[in-house]
Design an enzyme around this catalytic site. Structure first.
Site, PDB file in Angstrom:
ATOM      1  CG  ASP A 157      -1.721   0.933   1.537  1.00 19.07           C
ATOM      2  OD1 ASP A 157      -1.758   2.037   0.371  1.00 19.07           O
ATOM      3  OD2 ASP A 157      -2.794   1.115   2.036  1.00 19.07           O
ATOM      4  CB  VAL A 158       1.876   3.891  -2.514  1.00 17.17           C
ATOM      5  CG1 VAL A 158       2.408   2.862  -3.442  1.00 17.17           C
ATOM      6  CG2 VAL A 158       0.622   4.221  -3.054  1.00 17.17           C
ATOM      7  CE1 TYR A 177      -5.930  10.869 -11.846  1.00 18.88           C
ATOM      8  CE2 TYR A 177      -6.148  12.136 -13.765  1.00 18.88           C
ATOM      9  CZ  TYR A 177      -5.657  11.134 -13.093  1.00 18.88           C
ATOM     10  OH  TYR A 177      -4.949  10.038 -13.805  1.00 18.88           O
ATOM     11  CB  ALA A 220      -5.075   4.738 -21.045  1.00 20.54           C
ATOM     12  CB  THR A 224      -6.807   0.996 -17.878  1.00 17.53           C
ATOM     13  OG1 THR A 224      -7.492   2.132 -17.144  1.00 17.53           O
ATOM     14  CG2 THR A 224      -5.630   1.603 -18.681  1.00 17.53           C
TER      15      THR A 224
HETATM   16  N1  LIG Z   1      -6.270   5.095 -17.514  1.00 20.98           N
HETATM   17  C1  LIG Z   1      -6.365   6.455 -17.695  1.00 20.98           C
HETATM   18  O1  LIG Z   1      -6.918   6.892 -18.580  1.00 20.98           O
HETATM   19  C2  LIG Z   1      -5.188   7.316 -17.357  1.00 20.98           C
HETATM   20  C3  LIG Z   1      -4.851   8.457 -17.873  1.00 20.98           C
HETATM   21  C4  LIG Z   1      -3.743   9.276 -17.415  1.00 20.98           C
HETATM   22  C5  LIG Z   1      -2.937   8.520 -16.221  1.00 20.98           C
HETATM   23  N2  LIG Z   1      -3.327   7.472 -15.794  1.00 20.98           N
HETATM   24  C6  LIG Z   1      -2.678   7.262 -14.499  1.00 20.98           C
HETATM   25  O2  LIG Z   1      -2.267   5.758 -14.803  1.00 20.98           O
HETATM   26  C7  LIG Z   1      -1.947   5.076 -13.682  1.00 20.98           C
HETATM   27  C8  LIG Z   1      -2.472   3.621 -13.764  1.00 20.98           C
HETATM   28  O3  LIG Z   1      -3.930   3.745 -13.851  1.00 20.98           O
HETATM   29  P1  LIG Z   1      -4.981   2.529 -14.670  1.00 20.98           P
HETATM   30  O4  LIG Z   1      -5.640   3.386 -15.545  1.00 20.98           O
HETATM   31  O5  LIG Z   1      -3.936   1.630 -15.081  1.00 20.98           O
HETATM   32  O6  LIG Z   1      -5.717   2.320 -13.415  1.00 20.98           O
HETATM   33  P2  LIG Z   1      -5.988   0.885 -12.725  1.00 20.98           P
HETATM   34  O7  LIG Z   1      -6.991   1.100 -11.788  1.00 20.98           O
HETATM   35  O8  LIG Z   1      -6.308  -0.179 -13.865  1.00 20.98           O
HETATM   36  O9  LIG Z   1      -4.805   0.621 -12.136  1.00 20.98           O
HETATM   37  C9  LIG Z   1      -4.130   1.191 -10.978  1.00 20.98           C
HETATM   38  C10 LIG Z   1      -3.874   0.128  -9.998  1.00 20.98           C
HETATM   39  O10 LIG Z   1      -3.042   0.905  -8.823  1.00 20.98           O
HETATM   40  C11 LIG Z   1      -3.175   0.326  -7.567  1.00 20.98           C
HETATM   41  N3  LIG Z   1      -3.442   1.051  -6.438  1.00 20.98           N
HETATM   42  C12 LIG Z   1      -4.398   2.042  -6.173  1.00 20.98           C
HETATM   43  N4  LIG Z   1      -4.094   2.449  -4.745  1.00 20.98           N
HETATM   44  C13 LIG Z   1      -2.943   2.145  -4.541  1.00 20.98           C
HETATM   45  C14 LIG Z   1      -2.151   1.856  -3.158  1.00 20.98           C
HETATM   46  N5  LIG Z   1      -2.464   2.951  -2.339  1.00 20.98           N
HETATM   47  N6  LIG Z   1      -1.155   1.306  -3.170  1.00 20.98           N
HETATM   48  C15 LIG Z   1      -0.573   0.211  -4.011  1.00 20.98           C
HETATM   49  N7  LIG Z   1      -1.381   0.261  -5.324  1.00 20.98           N
HETATM   50  C16 LIG Z   1      -2.484   0.906  -5.549  1.00 20.98           C
HETATM   51  C17 LIG Z   1      -4.789  -0.597  -7.978  1.00 20.98           C
HETATM   52  O11 LIG Z   1      -4.776  -1.544  -6.999  1.00 20.98           O
HETATM   53  C18 LIG Z   1      -4.566  -0.834  -9.355  1.00 20.98           C
HETATM   54  O12 LIG Z   1      -4.132  -2.193  -9.701  1.00 20.98           O
HETATM   55  C19 LIG Z   1      -2.692   6.123 -12.505  1.00 20.98           C
HETATM   56  O13 LIG Z   1      -1.394   6.826 -11.786  1.00 20.98           O
HETATM   57  C20 LIG Z   1      -3.371   6.923 -13.234  1.00 20.98           C
HETATM   58  O14 LIG Z   1      -3.784   8.300 -12.719  1.00 20.98           O
HETATM   59  C21 LIG Z   1      -4.639   6.661 -16.062  1.00 20.98           C
END
Ligand SMILES: NC(=O)c1ccc[n+]([C@@H]2O[C@H](COP(=O)([O-])OP(=O)(O)OC[C@H]3O[C@@H](n4cnc5c(N)ncnc54)[C@H](O)[C@@H]3O)[C@@H](O)[C@H]2O)c1
Length: 251
Positions: free
Chosen positions: A53-54, A146, A179, A181
């Site tokens: 947990d970060v 955000y 993205a 995801t």
């Molecule tokens: N998906 C998008 O559109 C998008 C766009 C720009 C930036 N991002 C960034 O990309 C990164 C990943 O996003 P994603 O879309 O893959 O999301 P996701 O929800 O698929 O994955 C995020 C992961 O982070 C983990 N996580 C959350 N809180 C945590 C904590 N306290 N400790 C450890 N792990 C933790 C979750 O369990 C999850 O597995 C994020 O930083 C997000 O802000 C995403």
């Protein structure tokens, strides 16, 4: 011989989406990779999944120790990717949510980077890649909290790059557009009209489609590797043109 052979990497948020795609790509290029996540259940071999947990320094410290030990000692690449979202104007989110999102998205990187730096200093090919966002550089509606968190990530990236360039540690970030995801899947599922919401998100990006997790992963893997050996303090947009292009409306 592959580009990242012999290098050891940690990816936070490596249990899903962009983080899991980045971990797989680093491994495909030869790195040994540990995925630190609240939920590492989808992390399979050859990746090492570790619960962390970060928001908790003890949890981060012990996961970094475990990763370094189980990857055979040493650490060369840190991908600070764990993050959570928030929607609303500056008035919308209760202050405890402000604290929670900043704690995960900004202080999470601080905690993990502090734990990783002693190992990175001992590497001959050290790199940190932070996952930032288009929200750091474009004013998006209903993303005040955000965006504030990702603006901090971009500035932190530049400051860290300056602080650690003399130690041979490169620091860069990627700025994805929307993205495809599980995160965005959850957002769409919660919308009144998921198909219309998806169409609106696609139309916002000049390429007319969402960014793929693999496209962001490829940018992360590039910045993490020796091919980017002269690149530090940069922001690499992977956003379908959303930040840089101003197009005329489509006919
Ligand atoms: N998906 C998008 O559109 C998008 C766009 C720009 C930036 N991002 C960034 O990309 C990164 C990943 O996003 P994603 O879309 O893959 O999301 P996701 O929800 O698929 O994955 C995020 C992961 O982070 C983990 N996580 C959350 N809180 C945590 C904590 N306290 N400790 C450890 N792990 C933790 C979750 O369990 C999850 O597995 C994020 O930083 C997000 O802000 C995403």
């Amino acid at each position: 011989m592959s580009e990242l052979d012999g290098l050891k990497a940690i990816v936070s948020g490596g249990g899903s989406g962009i983080g899991l795609a980045a971990a797989r790509m680093l491994a495909a290029r030869g790195a040994e990779v540990a995925c630190l996540d609240l939920d590492p259940s989808r992390v399979g071999a050859p990746l090492l999944g570790l619960r962390a947990d970060v928001t908790d320094q003890e949890s981060v410290d012990s996961a970094v120790d475990a990763a370094v030990a189980r990857l055979g000692g040493g650490l060369d690449i840190l991908v600070n990717n764990a993050g959570i979202g928030a929607q609303g104007t500056v008035e919308a989110n209760p202050l405890d949510e402000w604290h929670r999102v900043l704690d995960v998205n900004v202080l999470g990187m601080v905690r993990l980077t502090r734990a990783a730096l002693p190992h990175l200093r001992a590497s001959r090919a050290a790199a940190i890649v932070n996952t930032c966002s288009i929200a750091a550089t474009a004013g998006l509606p209903n993303r005040a909290l955000y965006s504030a968190s990702k603006g901090a990530v971009q500035s932190l990236t530049l400051a860290m790059a300056a602080d650690h360039v003399g130690e041979g540690i490169r620091v860069n970030c990627v700025n994805p557009g929307t993205a495809d995801t599980p995160w965005v899947g959850r957002l769409l599922a919660a919308a009144d009209d998921p198909a219309a919401e998806r169409a609106a998100l696609e139309a916002r990006q000049p390429m007319g489609r969402l960014v793929s997790a693999d496209e962001v992963a490829a940018a992360i893997a590039y910045l993490a590797g020796p091919a980017a050996g002269s690149t530090t303090g940069t922001v690499l947009a992977v956003d379908g043109g959303m930040q840089g292009l101003r197009l005329r409306p489509r006919p």
